[in-house]
Design a protein around this motif. Structure first.
Motif, PDB file in Angstrom:
ATOM      1  N   MET A 172      32.251 -41.173 -16.906  1.00  0.00           N
ATOM      2  CA  MET A 172      31.405 -40.222 -17.595  1.00  0.00           C
ATOM      3  C   MET A 172      32.286 -39.426 -18.557  1.00  0.00           C
ATOM      4  SD  MET A 172      29.275 -37.029 -15.944  1.00  0.00           S
ATOM      5  CE  MET A 172      28.801 -38.073 -14.626  1.00  0.00           C
ATOM      6  N   ARG A 173      31.801 -39.257 -19.784  1.00  0.00           N
ATOM      7  CA  ARG A 173      32.555 -38.544 -20.826  1.00  0.00           C
ATOM      8  C   ARG A 173      31.857 -37.219 -21.122  1.00  0.00           C
ATOM      9  NH1 ARG A 173      36.275 -39.822 -24.791  1.00  0.00           N
ATOM     10  NH2 ARG A 173      36.041 -38.735 -26.780  1.00  0.00           N
ATOM     11  N   LEU A 174      32.623 -36.136 -21.030  1.00  0.00           N
ATOM     12  CA  LEU A 174      32.096 -34.801 -21.302  1.00  0.00           C
ATOM     13  C   LEU A 174      32.730 -34.238 -22.564  1.00  0.00           C
ATOM     14  CD1 LEU A 174      31.879 -35.252 -18.127  1.00  0.00           C
ATOM     15  CD2 LEU A 174      31.748 -32.797 -17.991  1.00  0.00           C
ATOM     16  N   LEU A 175      31.912 -33.596 -23.366  1.00  0.00           N
ATOM     17  CA  LEU A 175      32.382 -32.848 -24.530  1.00  0.00           C
ATOM     18  C   LEU A 175      32.334 -31.378 -24.155  1.00  0.00           C
ATOM     19  CD1 LEU A 175      33.088 -32.288 -27.519  1.00  0.00           C
ATOM     20  CD2 LEU A 175      30.634 -32.504 -28.010  1.00  0.00           C
ATOM     21  N   LEU A 176      33.454 -30.684 -24.288  1.00  0.00           N
ATOM     22  CA  LEU A 176      33.558 -29.274 -23.953  1.00  0.00           C
ATOM     23  C   LEU A 176      33.803 -28.475 -25.229  1.00  0.00           C
ATOM     24  CD1 LEU A 176      36.037 -29.639 -20.938  1.00  0.00           C
ATOM     25  CD2 LEU A 176      33.546 -29.935 -20.943  1.00  0.00           C
ATOM     26  N   LEU A 177      32.960 -27.461 -25.448  1.00  0.00           N
ATOM     27  CA  LEU A 177      33.153 -26.602 -26.605  1.00  0.00           C
ATOM     28  C   LEU A 177      32.699 -25.195 -26.298  1.00  0.00           C
ATOM     29  CD1 LEU A 177      30.430 -27.064 -29.264  1.00  0.00           C
ATOM     30  CD2 LEU A 177      30.445 -28.506 -27.269  1.00  0.00           C
ATOM     31  N   SER A 178      33.109 -24.282 -27.145  1.00  0.00           N
ATOM     32  CA  SER A 178      32.751 -22.887 -26.969  1.00  0.00           C
ATOM     33  C   SER A 178      32.928 -22.171 -28.295  1.00  0.00           C
ATOM     34  CB  SER A 178      33.658 -22.250 -25.907  1.00  0.00           C
ATOM     35  OG  SER A 178      33.238 -20.923 -25.635  1.00  0.00           O
ATOM     36  N   THR A 180      39.564 -26.243 -32.312  1.00  0.00           N
ATOM     37  CA  THR A 180      39.693 -27.257 -31.269  1.00  0.00           C
ATOM     38  C   THR A 180      38.418 -27.430 -30.450  1.00  0.00           C
ATOM     39  OG1 THR A 180      40.550 -25.613 -29.711  1.00  0.00           O
ATOM     40  CG2 THR A 180      42.187 -26.864 -30.970  1.00  0.00           C
ATOM     41  N   TYR A 181      38.373 -28.532 -29.732  1.00  0.00           N
ATOM     42  CA  TYR A 181      37.403 -28.794 -28.675  1.00  0.00           C
ATOM     43  C   TYR A 181      38.090 -29.743 -27.698  1.00  0.00           C
ATOM     44  CZ  TYR A 181      36.400 -33.288 -30.973  1.00  0.00           C
ATOM     45  OH  TYR A 181      36.500 -34.539 -31.525  1.00  0.00           O
TER      46      TYR A 181
END
Length: 166
Positions: free
Chosen positions: A1-7, A144-145
């Motif tokens: 499973m691939r997660l994209l993390l951002l904020s 970045t992310y």
């Protein structure tokens, strides 16, 4: 499973729109996690439309419309791991211990607020990840992310992606 993390996207205050690379990544990811400070609802709508699944929270710069649609803390079990998403975790000094006490039931905590990428583990194994900001680098060299691969109940490779300077 691939997660994209951002904020901390801060659209349209810090950028007119999300970077194209980030939107492409959102379409490839199984899960998109946003740790708050969206600033506008169209960005939430855009990511909801592009992501297979979006897990997000509101941040300190998010107004009433976003606070009505998003929680302050989100939790989800994904690939056998217990994830949490929150905007603020407090000061960097003592963060690992503080978060381990505040979130004893989690395996991974995604957070934002500082715009500073962070990846560490707390006593007891809680993984702490801050993807930085894809639109406002503040004191950092790059926007970045992060992406995270989860396999067999184990948080695997975390990659910090640097976006080209605008």
């Amino acid at each position: 499973m691939r997660l994209l993390l951002l904020s901390d996207t801060h659209v349209p205050v810090r950028a007119e729109r999300l970077p194209a690379e980030l939107l492409s990544e959102a379409e490839r990811a199984d899960i998109v996690m946003h740790a708050g400070d969206w600033v506008d609802t169209p960005t939430l709508d855009l990511l909801e439309a592009r992501a297979r699944r979006l897990i997000g929270v509101f941040g300190n710069n998010d107004g009433p419309e976003l606070r009505e649609r998003l929680p302050e803390v989100a939790r989800a079990e994904l690939g056998g791991l217990r994830f949490g998403v929150v905007h603020e975790t407090g000061p960097a000094r003592g963060r690992e211990d503080h978060c381990a006490r505040r979130f004893p039931d989690l395996d991974v905590l995604v957070f934002g607020h500082s715009h500073i990428p962070w990846g560490t583990s707390a006593p007891g194994g809680l993984r702490l990840l801050n993807p930085g900001s894809p639109t406002d680098r503040r004191r950092q060299s790059y926007c970045t992310y992060m992406t995270l691969v989860v396999a067999d109940g184990v948080p695997g490779e975390v990659t910090l992606h640097r976006l080209p300077r605008r």
